[in-house]
Design an enzyme around this catalytic site. Structure first.
Site, PDB file in Angstrom:
ATOM      1  N   ASP A  60      47.237  28.423  29.361  1.00 30.24           N
ATOM      2  CA  ASP A  60      45.877  28.427  28.794  1.00 30.24           C
ATOM      3  C   ASP A  60      45.874  29.167  27.474  1.00 30.24           C
ATOM      4  O   ASP A  60      45.087  28.869  26.591  1.00 30.24           O
ATOM      5  CB  ASP A  60      44.871  29.215  29.673  1.00 30.24           C
ATOM      6  CG  ASP A  60      44.821  28.740  31.089  1.00 30.24           C
ATOM      7  OD1 ASP A  60      45.095  27.556  31.328  1.00 30.24           O
ATOM      8  OD2 ASP A  60      44.501  29.572  31.967  1.00 30.24           O
ATOM      9  N   ASP A 110      35.976  29.714  38.660  1.00 29.92           N
ATOM     10  CA  ASP A 110      36.884  28.595  38.375  1.00 29.92           C
ATOM     11  C   ASP A 110      36.013  27.336  38.358  1.00 29.92           C
ATOM     12  O   ASP A 110      36.012  26.535  39.285  1.00 29.92           O
ATOM     13  CB  ASP A 110      37.962  28.518  39.470  1.00 29.92           C
ATOM     14  CG  ASP A 110      39.047  27.505  39.134  1.00 29.92           C
ATOM     15  OD1 ASP A 110      38.877  26.797  38.128  1.00 29.92           O
ATOM     16  OD2 ASP A 110      40.036  27.432  39.871  1.00 29.92           O
ATOM     17  N   ASP A 165      34.683  21.129  40.548  1.00 33.42           N
ATOM     18  CA  ASP A 165      34.659  22.462  39.921  1.00 33.42           C
ATOM     19  C   ASP A 165      33.342  22.770  39.231  1.00 33.42           C
ATOM     20  O   ASP A 165      33.311  23.194  38.077  1.00 33.42           O
ATOM     21  CB  ASP A 165      35.804  22.603  38.899  1.00 33.42           C
ATOM     22  CG  ASP A 165      37.145  22.871  39.565  1.00 33.42           C
ATOM     23  OD1 ASP A 165      37.165  23.400  40.687  1.00 33.42           O
ATOM     24  OD2 ASP A 165      38.185  22.548  38.943  1.00 33.42           O
ATOM     25  N   HIS A 167      46.083  31.384  32.999  1.00 35.36           N
ATOM     26  CA  HIS A 167      47.453  30.880  33.175  1.00 35.36           C
ATOM     27  C   HIS A 167      48.191  31.084  31.845  1.00 35.36           C
ATOM     28  O   HIS A 167      47.561  31.031  30.783  1.00 35.36           O
ATOM     29  CB  HIS A 167      47.503  29.372  33.406  1.00 35.36           C
ATOM     30  CG  HIS A 167      46.717  28.831  34.548  1.00 35.36           C
ATOM     31  ND1 HIS A 167      45.372  28.610  34.488  1.00 35.36           N
ATOM     32  CD2 HIS A 167      47.112  28.406  35.774  1.00 35.36           C
ATOM     33  CE1 HIS A 167      44.954  28.073  35.633  1.00 35.36           C
ATOM     34  NE2 HIS A 167      45.999  27.946  36.444  1.00 35.36           N
ATOM     35  N   ASP A 192      37.719  32.046  44.241  1.00 35.87           N
ATOM     36  CA  ASP A 192      37.406  31.207  43.085  1.00 35.87           C
ATOM     37  C   ASP A 192      36.057  30.572  43.379  1.00 35.87           C
ATOM     38  O   ASP A 192      35.931  29.672  44.221  1.00 35.87           O
ATOM     39  CB  ASP A 192      38.487  30.147  42.851  1.00 35.87           C
ATOM     40  CG  ASP A 192      39.565  30.661  41.899  1.00 35.87           C
ATOM     41  OD1 ASP A 192      39.530  31.854  41.550  1.00 35.87           O
ATOM     42  OD2 ASP A 192      40.447  29.864  41.505  1.00 35.87           O
TER      43      ASP A 192
HETATM   44  C1  XUL Z   1      43.028  24.055  40.682  1.00 35.99           C
HETATM   45  C2  XUL Z   1      42.709  25.494  40.648  1.00 35.99           C
HETATM   46  C3  XUL Z   1      43.510  26.321  39.708  1.00 35.99           C
HETATM   47  C4  XUL Z   1      43.858  27.676  40.219  1.00 35.99           C
HETATM   48  C5  XUL Z   1      44.774  28.465  39.332  1.00 35.99           C
HETATM   49  O1  XUL Z   1      42.251  23.322  41.539  1.00 35.99           O
HETATM   50  O2  XUL Z   1      41.820  25.946  41.326  1.00 35.99           O
HETATM   51  O3  XUL Z   1      42.822  26.414  38.512  1.00 35.99           O
HETATM   52  O4  XUL Z   1      42.720  28.431  40.423  1.00 35.99           O
HETATM   53  O5  XUL Z   1      45.950  27.816  39.069  1.00 35.99           O
HETATM   54 CO    CO Z   2      41.067  27.860  41.531  1.00 35.80          CO
END
Ligand code: XUL
Ligand code: CO
Length: 439
Positions: free
Chosen positions: A106, A341, A311, A103, A298
């Protein structure tokens, strides 16, 4: 080749095979090895995410930072951002991977003005470009963080504040320019604040209309600058908002179709977002796939004992194998990939832990690819599914699929037959046993 010294005690991570007990080696991921006619590297297209791995501190709502990295100087300065960029490329190189994702926030801090903020981003982007050239690492996707700063608290492109909407336009425009400049292969929208906390203060109709307009503006701008990357939307049902508009794959697909945006977008499916929506991960993959919209993944996991977005790094071979079956049927992820992710736990405080985390995630998907390929090659499960639908391969079923029937003609058919043929057993337990036999 190394840009910094921070990982000099860690060996380059290489394939040693399943018999190896070296924790710094791959047991299943052998990048050049061909599976179903394509290299493992080409199937899996792993990416390291900047945010968790390089900006995560271990802080949670109940406690502060636990992960203190030796290269961090405690500031959020542009100098620190540039220095960090070198460490990131070294890390990805050690793992032998080819992609990263980030992002805007980041990688570069906000400035006092929008102009300064944009300038900061470009300073770091220039370093990325240099490092990409030196290492051969590419950008899988770029995105804009339109959820962390307090200005986004009431939404980004679904905000009641038109100025914030304009602010978001700047963010996406700049990040599209940066993604283009870095040869990024995709651009992701995750609508963390695109939703609501209460319907009493929310005009859903207006907000969804603004969201659709915003995405059209992004599509138009991409066309104008010649950005050929794939646009992706990442569904998530809730967290941080109570209800997010991009709830799950089917909701997003319906929205995109209604807004006539579906030709321009695919989906980035995240494991833990699927489970938060009350779906299996593979459900989301399959919904995207059968609609021709499975773009990227992800790769992470939640904890089934709780209901938030933990996560964690993927480690469930069976879940990943089921996912890989879907990905293989999709003929791969095209220009998408598997982006980790995911974050190490806040008490996994050694720098080595984020190597172990990535090695584990990489190996579990590599193993899953191997098993899924075997399932597909054997054809047993697919054959059983085909059998289950055999009434559609001949007679009335075939004619319906060909569009040769209407309600009247079908009524005539069933009246003549007197009653429907009995159902065949669904045989779920046998399907499960056959799937299990591969592990
Ligand atoms: C949030 C998420 C984010 C997106 C990118 O849950 O998954 O990190 O992957 O904005
Ligand atoms: Co994500």
């Amino acid at each position: 080749m190394s840009l910094t010294d921070y990982f000099k005690t860690i060996p380059d991570i290489a394939y040693e095979g399943p018999e190896s007990d070296n924790p710094f080696a791959y047991k299943y991921y052998n990048p050049a090895e061909k599976i179903l006619g394509k290299s493992m590297e080409a199937w899996l297209r792993y990416a390291v995410c900047y945010w968790h791995t390089f900006r995560g501190t271990g802080a949670d709502p109940f406690g502060g930072a636990t992960l203190c990295r030796p290269w961090e100087d405690g500031t959020d300065s542009v100098d620190m951002a540039v220095k960090r960029a070198d460490v990131v490329f070294d890390f990805i190189n050690k793992l032998g991977l080819k992609f990263y994702c980030f992002h805007d926030r980041d990688v570069a801090p906000e400035g006092d003005t929008v102009t300064q903020t944009n300038k900061n981003l470009w300073t770091v982007a220039k370093r990325f470009k240099k490092n990409q050239k030196a290492t051969g690492i590419d950008l899988l996707w770029g995105t804009a963080n339109m959820f962390s700063h307090p200005r986004f608290a009431q939404g980004a492109s679904t905000t009641p504040n038109a100025d914030v909407y304009a602010y978001c336009a700047n963010s996406v425009k700049e990040m599209l320019d940066v993604t283009l400049e870095l040869g990024g292969q995709n651009y992701v929208f995750w609508g963390g604040r695109e939703g609501y906390m209460s319907l009493l203060n929310t005009d859903i109709g207006r907000e969804l209309d603004h969201l659709a307009k915003f995405l059209h503006m992004a599509v138009d701008y991409a066309k104008k600058i010649g950005f050929k990357g794939q646009f992706l939307i990442e569904p998530k049902p809730c967290e941080p908002t109570k209800h997010q508009y991009d709830f799950d794959a089917q909701t997003v697909i319906g929205f995109l179709r209604g807004a006539k945006l579906h030709k321009h977008f695919k989906l980035n499916i995240e494991t833990n977002h699927a489970t938060l929506a009350g779906h299996e991960f593979v459900h989301e993959l399959e919904v995207a796939r059968v609609n021709g919209m499975l773009g990227s993944v992800d790769a992470n996991r939640g904890d089934l004992m709780n209901g938030w977005d933990t996560d964690q790094f993927p480690n469930d071979v069976k879940e990943c194998t089921h996912a890989m079956l879907s990905i293989i049927k999709n003929k791969g992820l095209g220009q998408g990939g598997l982006n980790f992710d995911a974050k190490v736990r806040r008490d996994s405080t050694d720098m080595e832990d984020f190597f172990h985390a990535h090695i584990g995630g990489i190996d579990v998907y590599a193993r899953a690819l191997r098993i899924a390929a075997k399932v597909i090659e054997d054809g047993k499960l697919d054959g059983m599914v085909t059998d289950r639908y055999s009434s559609w391969d001949a007679g009335v079923g075939k004619d319906v699929e060909k569009g040769k029937h209407d309600l009247v003609s079908l009524q005539k058919y069933i009246l003549k037959k007197g009653t429907a043929a009995p159902n065949q057993s669904g045989k779920q337990e046998l399907f499960e046993n056959v799937f299990n036999s591969y592990f």
